[in-house]
Design an enzyme around this catalytic site. Structure first.
Site, PDB file in Angstrom:
ATOM      1  N   GLY A  17      31.792  -1.672 -26.112  1.00  0.00           N
ATOM      2  CA  GLY A  17      30.822  -2.309 -27.010  1.00  0.00           C
ATOM      3  C   GLY A  17      30.621  -1.479 -28.267  1.00  0.00           C
ATOM      4  N   ASN A  18      30.852  -0.168 -28.133  1.00  0.00           N
ATOM      5  CA  ASN A  18      30.707   0.730 -29.287  1.00  0.00           C
ATOM      6  C   ASN A  18      31.853   0.599 -30.282  1.00  0.00           C
ATOM      7  OD1 ASN A  18      32.888   2.461 -28.330  1.00  0.00           O
ATOM      8  ND2 ASN A  18      31.472   2.874 -26.673  1.00  0.00           N
ATOM      9  N   LYS A 134      21.141  -1.091 -13.533  1.00  0.00           N
ATOM     10  CA  LYS A 134      21.623  -1.065 -14.918  1.00  0.00           C
ATOM     11  C   LYS A 134      20.478  -1.315 -15.902  1.00  0.00           C
ATOM     12  CE  LYS A 134      25.347  -1.996 -17.822  1.00  0.00           C
ATOM     13  NZ  LYS A 134      26.102  -0.804 -18.110  1.00  0.00           N
ATOM     14  N   LYS A 213      32.264  -4.350 -17.710  1.00  0.00           N
ATOM     15  CA  LYS A 213      33.492  -4.923 -18.264  1.00  0.00           C
ATOM     16  C   LYS A 213      34.746  -4.175 -17.798  1.00  0.00           C
ATOM     17  CE  LYS A 213      34.826  -2.082 -21.966  1.00  0.00           C
ATOM     18  NZ  LYS A 213      34.141  -0.903 -21.483  1.00  0.00           N
ATOM     19  N   LYS A 275      34.982   3.474 -15.636  1.00  0.00           N
ATOM     20  CA  LYS A 275      36.313   3.450 -16.271  1.00  0.00           C
ATOM     21  C   LYS A 275      37.339   4.116 -15.358  1.00  0.00           C
ATOM     22  CE  LYS A 275      34.211   3.861 -20.809  1.00  0.00           C
ATOM     23  NZ  LYS A 275      33.874   2.431 -20.873  1.00  0.00           N
TER      24      LYS A 275
END
Ligand code: ADP
Ligand code: MG
Length: 314
Positions: A17-18, A134, A213, A275
């Site tokens: 998103g960054n 979250k 994601k 990740k």
């Protein structure tokens, strides 16, 4: 003599998103478009040699939409799943239009692109629903938080809404995505981890949750047969002793090493850990290459020159 057309390798790039709103930026639309150029220029060049799927996060964008909900009492508030859907449209449009320009700049004006609203099935019995972890959206004081009609947790910045982050089970549009790839479309999908839905009989209904994601991308990768999985974020790769003077980039690591370092608490929960876990999952399920890298270095990572690359245990 007939020529046999060789299938191109499928490259999935998961953009953080960054990639659109850098840490510390206000996040104007101009900034978001500007930030996208660097990763998208690289993806445009890579698309000459690879079939391409782009997935993306939405944390800063969905956070802003939540804040807008809180700012306005004159129109009805929208549930989280609708906000995730909105960010899939918003970010998908930005990626698609930037990519279109970058492809044309390379003289490629025939490559079809498509953004797909994507649903991701989650299990209604996923333990994450009993233990939401979250934090999302704006921060509140303890008094403000007590008046809200949803659960909050105390974070370093203040109280924030907390939602479940269940694991993805399957991507609803997997067949469509596979077909589009075979037809040489560049597909933008699984935005913000996808719109989380649960099965109720034959129907699906949206739930108040967010899917990571990175995990949604690994699930999609298995379902459509991705060869190379690049997770592009705002650091060079996965590091040991991150944030300390001893911090060192891991260039190559076996799955066993990755699991051991994860157990050792080297990777941040909700940031680097998913990740690493998604990359491990991808290689375990038969994927060829998984690399965590910075958005500046996507092409170099595909060439094997930078980032953290995951390798099978001997
Ligand atoms: P994205 O939007 O790309 O998913 P995240 O913020 O979720 O980005 O994850 C990237 C962040 O992970 C980095 O900015 C860094 O602060 C954090 N992080 C936590 N542990 C590590 C680690 N061991 N090595 C590198 N980065 C780490
Ligand atoms: Mg993240």
């Amino acid at each position: 003599m007939s020529t046999i057309k060789r299938r191109k390798s499928v490259l999935l790039v998961a953009l953080g998103g960054n990639a659109l709103i850098r840490k510390g930026q206000e996040g104007t639309i101009e900034q978001q478009f500007e930030n996208l150029k660097l990763p998208i220029q690289q993806i445009a060049r890579l698309s000459q040699d690879y079939s391409i799927i782009i997935t993306h996060g939405n944390a800063p964008q969905v956070g802003n939409l939540l804040l807008q909900q809180e700012c306005c009492d004159t129109v009805p508030r929208l549930p989280l799943e609708i906000l995730v859907a909105q960010t899939e449209g918003h970010i998908g449009y930005m990626i698609e239009s930037t990519l279109d320009q970058e492809l044309m700049a390379l003289g490629i004006d025939f490559r079809p692109l498509v953004t797909l609203i994507t649903y991701v099935v989650v299990d209604k019995d996923d333990p994450a629903f009993d233990n939401p972890t979250k934090p999302i959206g704006p921060t509140y004081t303890a008094e403000e938080a007590a008046k809200l009609n949803y659960p909050t947790i105390k974070t370093a910045k203040g109280y924030r809404r907390v939602v479940a982050s269940p694991m993805p089970v399957t991507i609803i549009e997997k067949r469509e995505i596979k077909k589009l790839i075979e037809m040489d479309f560049i597909v933008i999908c699984c935005g913000g981890g996808g719109i989380p839905v649960i099965r109720e009989g034959r129907a699906f209904s949206g739930v108040d949750a967010v899917v990571d994601k990175d995990f949604a991308s690994a699930t999609l990768a298995k379902e459509v047969g991705v060869d190379i999985f690049v997770i592009a974020t705002d650091v060079e790769g996965a590091m040991l002793n991150f944030g300390t003077e001893k911090q060192t980039l891991l260039r190559k690591l076996t799955l066993k090493e990755a699991v051991a370092y994860a157990k050792g608490g080297h990777f941040g929960t909700g940031s680097m850990l998913p990740k690493v876990e998604a990359a491990v999952q991808f290689i375990k399920q038969g994927g060829k290459r998984a690399i965590i890298t910075s958005i500046e270095n996507i092409e170099m990572a595909v060439k094997g020159k930078v980032g953290t690359e995951f390798i099978k245990d001997a």
